[in-house]
Design a protein around this motif. Structure first.
Motif, PDB file in Angstrom:
ATOM      1  N   GLY A 175       0.827  -1.215   0.000  1.00 45.64           N
ATOM      2  CA  GLY A 175       0.000   0.000   0.000  1.00 45.64           C
ATOM      3  C   GLY A 175       0.855   1.255   0.000  1.00 45.64           C
ATOM      4  O   GLY A 175       0.549   2.230  -0.708  1.00 45.64           O
ATOM      5  N   ALA A 176       1.922   1.240   0.782  1.00 46.51           N
ATOM      6  CA  ALA A 176       2.836   2.394   0.810  1.00 46.51           C
ATOM      7  C   ALA A 176       3.414   2.638  -0.583  1.00 46.51           C
ATOM      8  O   ALA A 176       3.503   3.781  -1.051  1.00 46.51           O
ATOM      9  CB  ALA A 176       3.959   2.161   1.822  1.00 46.51           C
ATOM     10  N   ALA A 177       3.783   1.555  -1.261  1.00 46.95           N
ATOM     11  CA  ALA A 177       4.365   1.689  -2.600  1.00 46.95           C
ATOM     12  C   ALA A 177       3.354   2.268  -3.582  1.00 46.95           C
ATOM     13  O   ALA A 177       3.692   3.071  -4.458  1.00 46.95           O
ATOM     14  CB  ALA A 177       4.862   0.324  -3.093  1.00 46.95           C
ATOM     15  N   GLU A 178       2.084   1.886  -3.424  1.00 50.60           N
ATOM     16  CA  GLU A 178       1.044   2.396  -4.329  1.00 50.60           C
ATOM     17  C   GLU A 178       0.991   3.916  -4.302  1.00 50.60           C
ATOM     18  O   GLU A 178       0.695   4.551  -5.322  1.00 50.60           O
ATOM     19  CB  GLU A 178      -0.320   1.799  -3.959  1.00 50.60           C
ATOM     20  CG  GLU A 178      -1.403   1.955  -5.022  1.00 50.60           C
ATOM     21  CD  GLU A 178      -1.954   3.360  -5.120  1.00 50.60           C
ATOM     22  OE1 GLU A 178      -2.165   3.826  -6.261  1.00 50.60           O
ATOM     23  OE2 GLU A 178      -2.160   4.011  -4.073  1.00 50.60           O
ATOM     24  N   LEU A 179       1.272   4.492  -3.137  1.00 55.08           N
ATOM     25  CA  LEU A 179       1.173   5.949  -2.992  1.00 55.08           C
ATOM     26  C   LEU A 179       2.127   6.693  -3.925  1.00 55.08           C
ATOM     27  O   LEU A 179       1.885   7.857  -4.256  1.00 55.08           O
ATOM     28  CB  LEU A 179       1.444   6.350  -1.536  1.00 55.08           C
ATOM     29  CG  LEU A 179       0.374   5.902  -0.520  1.00 55.08           C
ATOM     30  CD1 LEU A 179       0.883   6.084   0.909  1.00 55.08           C
ATOM     31  CD2 LEU A 179      -0.928   6.671  -0.728  1.00 55.08           C
ATOM     32  N   VAL A 180       3.212   6.046  -4.338  1.00 51.67           N
ATOM     33  CA  VAL A 180       4.116   6.705  -5.297  1.00 51.67           C
ATOM     34  C   VAL A 180       3.987   6.125  -6.711  1.00 51.67           C
ATOM     35  O   VAL A 180       4.619   6.629  -7.642  1.00 51.67           O
ATOM     36  CB  VAL A 180       5.602   6.652  -4.845  1.00 51.67           C
ATOM     37  CG1 VAL A 180       5.771   7.228  -3.447  1.00 51.67           C
ATOM     38  CG2 VAL A 180       6.151   5.237  -4.907  1.00 51.67           C
ATOM     39  N   MET A 181       3.180   5.073  -6.861  1.00 51.00           N
ATOM     40  CA  MET A 181       3.043   4.451  -8.181  1.00 51.00           C
ATOM     41  C   MET A 181       1.865   5.022  -8.950  1.00 51.00           C
ATOM     42  O   MET A 181       2.009   5.502 -10.074  1.00 51.00           O
ATOM     43  CB  MET A 181       2.908   2.928  -8.020  1.00 51.00           C
ATOM     44  CG  MET A 181       4.239   2.267  -7.622  1.00 51.00           C
ATOM     45  SD  MET A 181       4.096   0.574  -6.947  1.00 51.00           S
ATOM     46  CE  MET A 181       3.193  -0.271  -8.204  1.00 51.00           C
TER      47      MET A 181
END
Lengths: 244, 244
Positions: free
Chosen positions: A203-209
């Motif tokens: 989920g954290a990665a989605e925030l920059v993807m």
């Protein structure tokens, strides 16, 4: 923990079947030991050729009937039925299904967005944990770094609006942090507390993807947790599942 | 997006009723404009005095019966029943309930871990969005910074093992990112795509907070998304909820 960084992997090209994701990511990012590389399921599936031409799908009468309920593409509904091990809920042509991996998600993971071309749909990897392990091995080969890899996808949730990215494949990453028996700062012993850290990392990665800006991978740096799980552990065992 | 930082807020004292969380956090962290301050529900509840003495709870026969199924504390079960608007599932004394806010979670949010003292339990804030808004206003007063605030809690999920932290209160933060009608990089128009970014932010913050190391707040820096929602938007409207 002193803090986490979540960094987008910019500059990746459109991914097509046979592409060497490990080499492409290693070339686009400065990886460090301990980094967790999060890759969107869509590009993993495309690299693995998990793409169908809608025109090549034989449509059953069941799919035709379901699709007719709200004017969906019967070929795409057929693909959903083919990918589903079990239909969990259905409203019109909208299907929530359990995949063969045990994941419960919309359309059994079948999706037309970000497909290579119009008229195509993308399926989940056959074995996303194996996809993560293969990408991890390739990244180690190319970079010499000890890394973790997650394959992420956007799943809806019961009772809550919106999707969050979760881990559907994992290698070299802590997946579930089991705190059962650990004491909190006041000495209270925690019961049956497991944290799905791999889902929080995804989920954290989605925030920059993002879904629309063509960034299909990100790096999570500084986690400082040991562990090596696979994403199948995130599937609730049926004897503990109150929502089957 | 150039990247996110997720920073623990170290050095906060044990929080008790009446504490000025805004002043304490402002004193413990170097806040910047645009930061999102994520605060664990437990400390918000403690500052607001949402703590019960188990000995002060009148136990009904219903609670006694449920608790007896697996040897739970009937007073704590009574607190769960009191906090629940609806029981969603129950196995023995383990209850998944809908709270008055509309959240579906274990024990209606009632929890004995990290309580101020043995024999006490902590309840969810009465209005977590209001808690977030009040903390945001206080942080602005003390620091002069334009910040967002999330109140987070650890929720289990249907079908998936482990908890992830989600937002139960929000102020000055994008909560749901609605991509309906936006086109992906290949021109495909996204349908009914909403991303629960507030839940992803809360989950990212959990990765540096942890349950046992006494870090009840974190800062998420660099999100670069505009928006100001509240966490009630994350509750699935009943007409769209396939799992009621």
């Amino acid at each position: 923990v002193s803090g986490l960084q979540v960094l987008p992997v910019n500059g990746l090209p459109e991914i097509t079947e046979g592409d060497d994701l490990g080499e492409l990511i290693a070339g686009a990012a400065e990886l460090e030991d301990g980094d967790i590389v999060v890759v969107a399921q869509k590009v993993v599936s495309k690299a693995e050729g998990r793409v169908l031409e809608l025109d090549a799908i034989d449509v059953s009468s069941a799919a035709r009937e379901i699709a007719a309920a709200d004017g969906r593409d019967a070929r795409q509904v057929q693909a959903v039925l083919d990918e589903a091990a079990r239909i969990v809920r259905r409203r019109g042509g909208f299907v929530i299904a359990e995949t063969r991996h045990g994941f419960v998600c919309a359309s059994a993971g079948v999706d037309a967005s970000n497909a290579p071309a119009p008229g195509q749909i993308v399926l989940l990897p056959l074995d996303p944990d194996a996809s993560a392990a293969a990408l991890r091995a390739r990244l180690r080969e190319v970079t010499g770094r000890e890394l973790g890899v997650l394959v992420s996808d956007s799943f809806g949730r019961a009772w809550r609006q919106g999707t969050t990215d979760v881990a559907i494949g994992a290698a070299g990453v802590p997946v579930l942090l089991d705190l059962t028996g650990v004491r909190d700062s006041t000495g209270y012993e925690l019961h049956a507390t497991m944290i799905a850290v791999a889902d929080e990392i995804a989920g954290a990665a989605e925030l920059v993807m993002g879904k629309t800006n063509g960034i299909p991978a990100a790096i999570v740096r500084g986690l400082g947790l040991e562990g090596d799980g696979n994403a199948r552990e995130l599937v609730m065992p049926s004897d503990r599942d109150l929502f089957r």
